[in-house]
Motif scaffolding. Structure first.
Motif, mmCIF file in Angstrom:
data_model
loop_
_atom_site.group_PDB
_atom_site.id
_atom_site.type_symbol
_atom_site.label_atom_id
_atom_site.label_comp_id
_atom_site.label_asym_id
_atom_site.label_seq_id
_atom_site.Cartn_x
_atom_site.Cartn_y
_atom_site.Cartn_z
ATOM 1 N N PHE A 35 -8.522 38.046 8.820
ATOM 2 C CA PHE A 35 -9.879 37.822 8.343
ATOM 3 C C PHE A 35 -10.340 36.382 8.546
ATOM 4 C CE2 PHE A 35 -8.786 41.668 5.987
ATOM 5 C CZ PHE A 35 -9.927 42.428 6.215
ATOM 6 N N MET A 36 -9.680 35.649 9.438
ATOM 7 C CA MET A 36 -10.159 34.311 9.774
ATOM 8 C C MET A 36 -11.408 34.442 10.646
ATOM 9 S SD MET A 36 -7.957 32.467 8.176
ATOM 10 C CE MET A 36 -8.106 30.802 8.809
ATOM 11 N N SER A 37 -12.057 33.315 10.926
ATOM 12 C CA SER A 37 -13.339 33.357 11.635
ATOM 13 C C SER A 37 -13.189 33.532 13.143
ATOM 14 C CB SER A 37 -14.110 32.067 11.354
ATOM 15 O OG SER A 37 -13.410 30.945 11.887
ATOM 16 N N GLU A 38 -12.013 33.267 13.687
ATOM 17 C CA GLU A 38 -11.861 33.253 15.146
ATOM 18 C C GLU A 38 -12.127 34.600 15.826
ATOM 19 O OE1 GLU A 38 -10.425 29.611 13.701
ATOM 20 O OE2 GLU A 38 -9.810 31.623 13.117
ATOM 21 N N PRO A 39 -11.646 35.741 15.295
ATOM 22 C CA PRO A 39 -11.934 37.012 15.990
ATOM 23 C C PRO A 39 -13.420 37.296 16.132
ATOM 24 C CG PRO A 39 -10.131 37.309 14.427
ATOM 25 C CD PRO A 39 -10.703 35.946 14.181
ATOM 26 N N ALA A 40 -14.193 37.111 15.060
ATOM 27 C CA ALA A 40 -15.638 37.355 15.140
ATOM 28 C C ALA A 40 -16.310 36.344 16.062
ATOM 29 C CB ALA A 40 -16.254 37.295 13.743
ATOM 30 N N THR A 41 -15.897 35.086 15.977
ATOM 31 C CA THR A 41 -16.457 34.060 16.859
ATOM 32 C C THR A 41 -16.189 34.389 18.318
ATOM 33 O OG1 THR A 41 -16.140 32.378 15.142
ATOM 34 C CG2 THR A 41 -16.441 31.604 17.393
ATOM 35 N N ALA A 47 -19.788 38.231 23.948
ATOM 36 C CA ALA A 47 -21.001 39.041 24.119
ATOM 37 C C ALA A 47 -22.131 38.196 24.697
ATOM 38 C CB ALA A 47 -21.411 39.636 22.775
ATOM 39 N N THR A 48 -22.217 36.945 24.269
ATOM 40 C CA THR A 48 -23.239 36.045 24.809
ATOM 41 C C THR A 48 -23.028 35.803 26.293
ATOM 42 O OG1 THR A 48 -23.381 34.942 22.649
ATOM 43 C CG2 THR A 48 -24.316 33.787 24.538
ATOM 44 N N VAL A 49 -21.787 35.553 26.682
ATOM 45 C CA VAL A 49 -21.477 35.341 28.105
ATOM 46 C C VAL A 49 -21.813 36.595 28.910
ATOM 47 C CG1 VAL A 49 -19.628 34.879 29.761
ATOM 48 C CG2 VAL A 49 -19.700 33.626 27.603
ATOM 49 N N CYS A 50 -21.482 37.741 28.357
ATOM 50 C CA CYS A 50 -21.746 39.001 29.043
ATOM 51 C C CYS A 50 -23.248 39.184 29.283
ATOM 52 C CB CYS A 50 -21.194 40.158 28.209
ATOM 53 S SG CYS A 50 -21.297 41.767 29.017
ATOM 54 N N LEU A 73 -25.680 34.217 15.319
ATOM 55 C CA LEU A 73 -24.911 34.907 14.282
ATOM 56 C C LEU A 73 -23.474 34.403 14.246
ATOM 57 C CD1 LEU A 73 -24.739 37.183 12.172
ATOM 58 C CD2 LEU A 73 -24.159 38.744 14.036
ATOM 59 N N GLY A 74 -22.932 34.126 15.419
ATOM 60 C CA GLY A 74 -21.562 33.603 15.486
ATOM 61 C C GLY A 74 -21.419 32.234 14.854
ATOM 62 N N ARG A 75 -22.518 31.448 14.786
ATOM 63 C CA ARG A 75 -22.416 30.121 14.183
ATOM 64 C C ARG A 75 -22.244 30.213 12.679
ATOM 65 N NH1 ARG A 75 -20.103 29.891 16.814
ATOM 66 N NH2 ARG A 75 -20.852 31.551 18.134
ATOM 67 N N PRO A 117 -33.604 31.889 18.535
ATOM 68 C CA PRO A 117 -32.785 32.652 17.578
ATOM 69 C C PRO A 117 -31.639 31.834 17.001
ATOM 70 C CG PRO A 117 -33.228 33.949 19.549
ATOM 71 C CD PRO A 117 -33.654 32.554 19.854
ATOM 72 N N ILE A 118 -31.044 30.965 17.813
ATOM 73 C CA ILE A 118 -29.971 30.109 17.315
ATOM 74 C C ILE A 118 -30.501 29.188 16.229
ATOM 75 C CG2 ILE A 118 -28.309 28.310 17.929
ATOM 76 C CD1 ILE A 118 -28.166 29.505 20.720
ATOM 77 N N ALA A 119 -31.688 28.628 16.456
ATOM 78 C CA ALA A 119 -32.292 27.719 15.480
ATOM 79 C C ALA A 119 -32.513 28.414 14.144
ATOM 80 C CB ALA A 119 -33.608 27.174 16.026
ATOM 81 N N PHE A 120 -32.879 29.684 14.179
ATOM 82 C CA PHE A 120 -33.077 30.441 12.931
ATOM 83 C C PHE A 120 -31.789 30.468 12.112
ATOM 84 C CE2 PHE A 120 -32.474 34.595 10.856
ATOM 85 C CZ PHE A 120 -33.454 34.507 9.878
ATOM 86 N N PHE A 121 -30.665 30.783 12.768
ATOM 87 C CA PHE A 121 -29.393 30.842 12.043
ATOM 88 C C PHE A 121 -28.942 29.450 11.601
ATOM 89 C CE2 PHE A 121 -29.236 34.935 14.223
ATOM 90 C CZ PHE A 121 -28.761 35.753 13.205
#
Length: 394
Positions: A35-41, A47-50, A73-75, A117-121
């Motif tokens: 449950f650390m942050s790395e898997p979701a990050t 997904a962004t690269v894709c 969202l990842g941030r 969208p990044i700025a919103f998060f």
């Protein structure tokens, strides 16, 4: 699998091998249940690269908005990954269609679709920081950077206990594949290289560059896809496939002990044996590397399963037995997160015995019998198999 097949046009066989290689032959397997942050990050950056690689004329605007939303969202998981953003902006500049001239207006619009969208998060994170620290720029991590330096960099590369190459041998093949990867897919190769190098620079300067009591260099998990996917250019060549598959299998064998026995057991044992020296031994001593110690822990668990703890049968006390008197209790939290209460139990017709009650299980895994005995229970009087919450066992 879809990334390899749809974005790189690798064959089905190569795509399957790459998916298995990343999922089972790297530390991604261990952290898939963490449950650390790395898997979701890692997922959201990938997904962004894709989406960036699918910037054709028909879907570019939509993909850029989705890429910004997913990256933003990842941030919320790891703010530090903002260091990747310049690489994406440079990709917008150099990945344009060759027939079209570079247009500053078009670039600004594309960058805005990605960045808004990044700025919103980021604003949400600022609000969260203000609620916690009364300072929008305070995250709680500022003091840890700048203390790793060369120690962190060399440790990530060569430490017997945390080397990214020892825990993920497949990425060695990925490094060897980079020259071919650059020749065939130049623009995306530069983006991959940026993501790897900027994370390496960032986390090697962090005081806890090794990622704590995890399996391998936890912080570098986010960079592993970009050293695994280039392996595909070599897998497409029949002559190189056999050797790469052998390395892939080796990586799987390395990961199996980490998902078989809780890695905290070895860390705990090392601390009990060497006290303050345990940390340095784990990082820099080949003989005390978790790669060896975790295999030993698997052997110890098999011994417990086959013979029982000290060869004694488990006895369960009936909670309806009114002759059981709890004389004293002491709550203990072991390194796996289970809460136990140790109590001196008096029996009307017998000598007092040392008992233990499992109060609450926080995760589903075998009870750490050795940690319990060292935490306060007498090894010659206590045996725990799997007591249900609230029940006593000898």
């Amino acid at each position: 699998y879809r990334f390899a097949g749809e974005r790189f046009c690798f064959s089905h066989r190569t795509s399957v091998l790459l998916a298995l290689g990343y999922g089972l032959s790297t530390i991604a397997w261990f952290y898939s249940e963490d449950f650390m942050s790395e898997p979701a990050t890692s997922l959201l950056i990938l997904a962004t690269v894709c989406l960036f690689m699918g910037l054709n004329a028909a879907q570019k605007n939509r993909n850029l908005r989705w890429a910004g939303a997913l990256f933003g969202l990842g941030r919320t998981c790891r703010l530090a990954a903002l260091v990747v953003v310049p690489g994406f902006l440079l990709y917008l500049v150099f990945a344009k269609e060759k027939a079209l001239p570079w247009n500053i207006k078009s670039f600004i619009l594309d960058a805005a679709r990605f960045l808004v969208p990044i700025a919103f998060f980021i604003c949400l994170i600022f609000l969260y920081n203000y609620v916690r620290f009364q300072n929008v720029f305070e995250t709680g991590y500022e003091k840890g950077f700048g203390t790793g330096g060369w120690t962190g960099l060399l440790g990530i590369f060569f430490s017997p206990g945390k080397s990214v190459f020892l825990y993920n041998p497949l990425i060695l093949v990925g490094c060897l594949a980079l020259p071919v990867f650059f020749k065939t897919r130049n623009n995306i190769a530069w983006l991959f290289t940026w993501i790897v190098l900027i994370h390496l620079a960032l986390f090697s300067s962090w005081h806890s560059w090794y990622g704590g009591t995890g399996w391998g260099p936890r912080l570098m998990l986010v960079a592993l896809p970009y050293l695994s996917l280039p392996v595909g250019v070599l897998l497409e060549r029949a002559k190189a496939s056999a050797g790469i598959i052998a390395v892939l299998v080796l990586g799987i064998l390395i990961q199996i002990p980490s998902v078989t026995v809780n890695v905290s057991r070895y860390y705990y044992d090392l601390r009990q044996q060497y006290q303050g020296q345990a940390h340095d031994l784990l990082l820099y001593s080949p003989a005390h590397s978790p790669l060896i110690g975790q295999v030993q822990q698997v052997g110890m668990m098999r011994e417990v399963d086959d013979l029982g703890f000290f060869g004694q049968p488990c006895q369960r006390l009936d909670r309806r037995d009114r002759s059981v008197i709890v004389e004293s209790e002491k709550q203990v939290v072991n390194h796996q997160g289970d809460r136990f209460v140790f109590g001196e139990i008096g029996l009307d017709a017998g000598q007092p015995q040392r008992q233990v009650k499992l109060v609450a299980r926080t995760v589903a895994h075998p009870v750490d019998q050795h940690a319990l005995s060292r935490a306060g229970a007498h090894a010659d009087l206590v045996r725990i198999l799997e007591p249900a919450p609230g029940e006593w066992a000898t």
